[in-house]
Design a protein around this motif. Structure first.
Motif, PDB file in Angstrom:
ATOM      1  N   MET A  34       0.790  -1.240  -0.186  1.00 44.16           N
ATOM      2  CA  MET A  34      -0.092   0.044   0.007  1.00 44.16           C
ATOM      3  C   MET A  34       0.743   1.295  -0.209  1.00 44.16           C
ATOM      4  SD  MET A  34      -2.492   1.466   3.067  1.00 44.16           S
ATOM      5  CE  MET A  34      -1.145   1.696   4.032  1.00 44.16           C
ATOM      6  N   GLU A  56       2.189   2.620  -3.029  1.00 40.08           N
ATOM      7  CA  GLU A  56       1.250   3.201  -3.980  1.00 40.08           C
ATOM      8  C   GLU A  56       0.595   4.489  -3.656  1.00 40.08           C
ATOM      9  OE1 GLU A  56      -1.605   0.172  -4.644  1.00 40.08           O
ATOM     10  OE2 GLU A  56      -0.207  -1.328  -5.392  1.00 40.08           O
ATOM     11  N   LYS A  69      -9.585   4.032  -0.202  1.00 34.09           N
ATOM     12  CA  LYS A  69      -9.924   3.821  -1.375  1.00 34.09           C
ATOM     13  C   LYS A  69      -8.867   4.336  -2.619  1.00 34.09           C
ATOM     14  CE  LYS A  69     -13.378   4.461  -5.159  1.00 34.09           C
ATOM     15  NZ  LYS A  69     -14.986   5.031  -5.247  1.00 34.09           N
ATOM     16  N   ASN A  70      -7.948   3.598  -2.934  1.00 26.95           N
ATOM     17  CA  ASN A  70      -6.747   3.848  -3.756  1.00 26.95           C
ATOM     18  C   ASN A  70      -7.449   4.313  -5.008  1.00 26.95           C
ATOM     19  OD1 ASN A  70      -3.948   4.492  -3.933  1.00 26.95           O
ATOM     20  ND2 ASN A  70      -3.891   2.739  -5.220  1.00 26.95           N
ATOM     21  N   THR A 101     -10.657   0.085  -8.414  1.00 29.94           N
ATOM     22  CA  THR A 101     -10.184  -1.399  -8.423  1.00 29.94           C
ATOM     23  C   THR A 101      -9.587  -1.794  -7.338  1.00 29.94           C
ATOM     24  OG1 THR A 101      -8.442  -1.152  -9.690  1.00 29.94           O
ATOM     25  CG2 THR A 101     -10.431  -1.561 -11.069  1.00 29.94           C
ATOM     26  N   GLN A 102      -8.881  -1.032  -6.376  1.00 33.32           N
ATOM     27  CA  GLN A 102      -8.200  -1.134  -5.122  1.00 33.32           C
ATOM     28  C   GLN A 102      -8.656  -0.373  -3.917  1.00 33.32           C
ATOM     29  OE1 GLN A 102      -5.257  -3.333  -5.313  1.00 33.32           O
ATOM     30  NE2 GLN A 102      -5.614  -3.228  -3.141  1.00 33.32           N
ATOM     31  N   LYS A 103      -8.889  -1.536  -2.929  1.00 32.25           N
ATOM     32  CA  LYS A 103      -9.244  -0.713  -1.799  1.00 32.25           C
ATOM     33  C   LYS A 103      -8.550  -1.467  -0.526  1.00 32.25           C
ATOM     34  CE  LYS A 103     -14.013   0.342  -3.224  1.00 32.25           C
ATOM     35  NZ  LYS A 103     -15.616   0.096  -2.685  1.00 32.25           N
ATOM     36  N   TYR A 104      -8.066  -0.578   0.320  1.00 30.07           N
ATOM     37  CA  TYR A 104      -7.590  -1.169   1.593  1.00 30.07           C
ATOM     38  C   TYR A 104      -8.335  -0.992   2.769  1.00 30.07           C
ATOM     39  CZ  TYR A 104      -3.285  -1.229  -1.539  1.00 30.07           C
ATOM     40  OH  TYR A 104      -2.496  -1.305  -2.351  1.00 30.07           O
ATOM     41  N   LYS A 119     -15.742  -3.461   0.587  1.00 30.02           N
ATOM     42  CA  LYS A 119     -15.937  -3.966  -1.059  1.00 30.02           C
ATOM     43  C   LYS A 119     -17.185  -3.619  -1.202  1.00 30.02           C
ATOM     44  CE  LYS A 119     -15.336  -7.972  -3.901  1.00 30.02           C
ATOM     45  NZ  LYS A 119     -15.013  -9.248  -4.241  1.00 30.02           N
ATOM     46  N   ASN A 134     -10.310  -5.340  -5.980  1.00 34.13           N
ATOM     47  CA  ASN A 134      -9.501  -6.030  -4.933  1.00 34.13           C
ATOM     48  C   ASN A 134      -9.548  -5.379  -3.508  1.00 34.13           C
ATOM     49  OD1 ASN A 134      -7.460  -8.064  -4.350  1.00 34.13           O
ATOM     50  ND2 ASN A 134      -6.038  -6.397  -4.500  1.00 34.13           N
ATOM     51  N   GLU A 156      -7.378  -5.333  -0.094  1.00 31.89           N
ATOM     52  CA  GLU A 156      -6.437  -5.807   1.023  1.00 31.89           C
ATOM     53  C   GLU A 156      -6.279  -5.219   2.056  1.00 31.89           C
ATOM     54  OE1 GLU A 156      -2.614  -5.862  -1.155  1.00 31.89           O
ATOM     55  OE2 GLU A 156      -3.371  -5.471  -2.980  1.00 31.89           O
TER      56      GLU A 156
END
Length: 533
Positions: free
Chosen positions: A1, A4, A77-78, A81-84, A163, A172, A174
């Motif tokens: 993370m 990014e 939320k990056n 398609t990408q969340k942490y 999600k 995705n 993570e």
């Protein structure tokens, strides 16, 4: 993370944290040497965990997660398609194991201390750690498996929360730990940034490492090949070894300031650059379970458990029973078919007007369900459940003491949404006039809902009730189909309440998040039974 994240935001975050830590020397203690000269001791950089969490949220646009029993503090939320999910922690670079979870309610209910009491007794009898560890391995493994099950369910639930209910397979999620690890006293003042995966426990690869010590044989360690865990029985706490020096991804130097007053005088210049962002202007929270710890039966989150909605006109129910009999007459024995038909007739053709009557109906339905387990035919089970239960994902979000809340807050959900026809329990506005958009935090999913039922007691989806129920029941609460939500399940997951929020931006929807409320210290915005404590 970390790699990014936006480099400018990381620099702002570093500035906030090191500026805060630069005050550390101003609070150092002075000691007297043998020559009575005052000597100022060097100190470790101060990292305040609350400030760290707030700085992370404001800098990176993360959302706070008010959920107990997990180490998730924020969600981020990056991109689309990408969340942490992020567990934010701070501890010294030379520190040992860190607490990551607690299982107090579950450990008591499931008798973990009784199991570990046997391990302690074995250790006292054997008097040798190696012998005791070997003897106690099955006991430690039993508790470790229980820990793994609950922890993994909590992780899965939290991932579903971020999600969301309409996420595609391309989203995705993570989970990571983000840690700040200051150097210790006497070392060059630094803050090390660490990051490590927040993995579920790999059940298949659990290896018991034995007790922490012979005299503390109720405490034990285990590994899954990815992390090393330690369980402490006294407080039902789970610890993890972070391998501090191995997870460093960045290091910040800290320059101490001697004059704290000068720093505070100029602090406004630093923080003025930060955007204040959205502010919560109104909020309300309430418990999901009642004051006895039970979740309402047959409605709300357990709507599927109510009586069948199958129409009674034109002998529809009788026809459906006969249709089932004809469809499966050659697939099961005559005795089993007679048992099923008899129970279907009792459930569908008789009336159950009172609460006691409904209990009898559920008992009959439970007997039928037990029979289906023995028959073990998925097609038959599916068809029968469709007859005797409501749709499996049917649910609504109940508002406690709803009439009182609406009378005190008639415009919370929109202008006059919480008003009633004079002398009745019926809402005054038409359905279309009491709809609003509900945003689920932290996922950002938005769904159109409306206030419904007598006294305006429910928040219901306009056209996605099944999708909403599938996500909340199966995802957030990790329930199997036709499995009721219970107070025990809420305790296991560390989610026991709901919060609704309105923001300073009038165009923003009403936000909803699942939270944990400490019943002995409820928040100021609490309503329902917990607010009376």
């Amino acid at each position: 993370m970390w790699s990014e994240l936006d480099v400018h935001k990381k620099e702002k975050y570093r500035s906030l944290m090191t500026n805060f830590a630069s005050l550390s020397e101003a609070f150092s203690q002075k000691v007297e040497s043998e020559k009575t000269l005052e000597i100022s001791e060097s100190v470790a950089p101060i990292v305040n965990s609350k400030f760290q969490e707030t700085a992370f949220q404001r800098t990176f646009g993360a959302i706070g997660e008010d959920i107990a029993n997990t180490s998730y503090d924020v969600s981020l939320k990056n991109d689309e398609t990408q969340k942490y999910l992020v567990g934010i922690k701070s501890f010294g670079i030379h520190s040992g194991d860190q607490k990551i979870a607690q299982f107090k309610a579950s450990s008591v209910a499931d008798g973990w201390s009784i199991i570990l009491g046997k391990a302690k007794s074995n250790a006292e009898i054997l008097g040798d750690k190696n012998l005791a560890d070997k003897e106690n391995e099955p006991l430690y493994r039993e508790v470790a498996m229980k820990i793994a099950k609950l922890r993994n369910e909590r992780i899965a639930s939290s991932k579903e929360l971020i999600k969301g209910f309409d996420a595609s397979d391309t989203v995705n999620v993570e989970a990571v730990y983000h840690v700040l690890m200051p150097s210790r006293k006497g070392e060059s003042p630094q803050i090390h940034v660490g990051e490590t995966d927040y993995f579920p426990i790999d059940v298949e690869n659990i290896e018991i490492l034995g007790s922490t010590a012979l005299r503390n044989s109720a405490n034990f360690k285990f590994t899954d090949g990815k992390h090393i865990y330690k369980y402490a029985d006294a407080d039902s706490q789970l610890f993890m070894n972070f391998h501090n020096k191995e997870i460093i991804v960045d290091t910040w130097q800290v320059e101490y300031v001697a004059d704290a007053f000068s720093y505070f005088e100029n602090l406004d210049k630093e923080i003025s650059e930060l955007s204040t962002g959205l502010q919560v202007t109104e909020s309300v929270s309430w418990m999901i379970a009642n004051k006895h710890g039970d979740v309402e039966e047959s409605s709300g989150y357990n709507g599927f458990d109510g009586g069948s909605k199958l129409s009674k006109v034109d002998n529809i129910r009788e026809k459906r029973i006969n249709s089932f009999k004809m469809k499966y007459k050659n697939e099961i024995s005559e005795a089993d078919m007679n048992f099923i038909i008899s129970h279907l007739q009792d459930i569908l053709l008789k009336s159950y007007p009172t609460k006691e009557d409904k209990k009898k109906m559920k008992q009959i339905r439970s007997e039928l369900r037990d029979k289906l387990v023995v028959i073990n035919n998925d097609k038959i089970k599916k068809d029968i459940f469709a007859l005797v239960y409501r749709p499996v994902s049917e649910m609504y979000i109940p508002i406690p003491e709803s009439r009182k809340f609406h009378d005190n807050n008639p415009n919370f959900f929109g202008k006059d949404v919480g008003t009633f026809k004079k002398g009745t329990k019926k809402l005054a506005l038409d359905k279309d006039e009491r709809t609003f958009e509900l945003e689920f935090l932290p996922s950002g999913n938005v769904i159109t809902v409306y206030i419904n039922q007598d006294d305006g007691k429910s928040i219901q989806s306009i056209n996605k009730q099944g999708i909403l129920g599938e996500w909340i029941l199966r995802g957030v609460f990790q329930l199997n189909e036709y499995e009721p939500l219970t107070g025990e399940r809420l305790n296991e997951l560390g989610i026991n309440a709901v919060r609704l929020m309105k923001f300073n931006n009038d165009s923003r929807r009403i936000g909803l998040e699942f939270i944990w409320i400490d019943t002995e210290n409820p928040p100021k915005d609490a309503i329902g039974w917990v607010s009376h404590f």
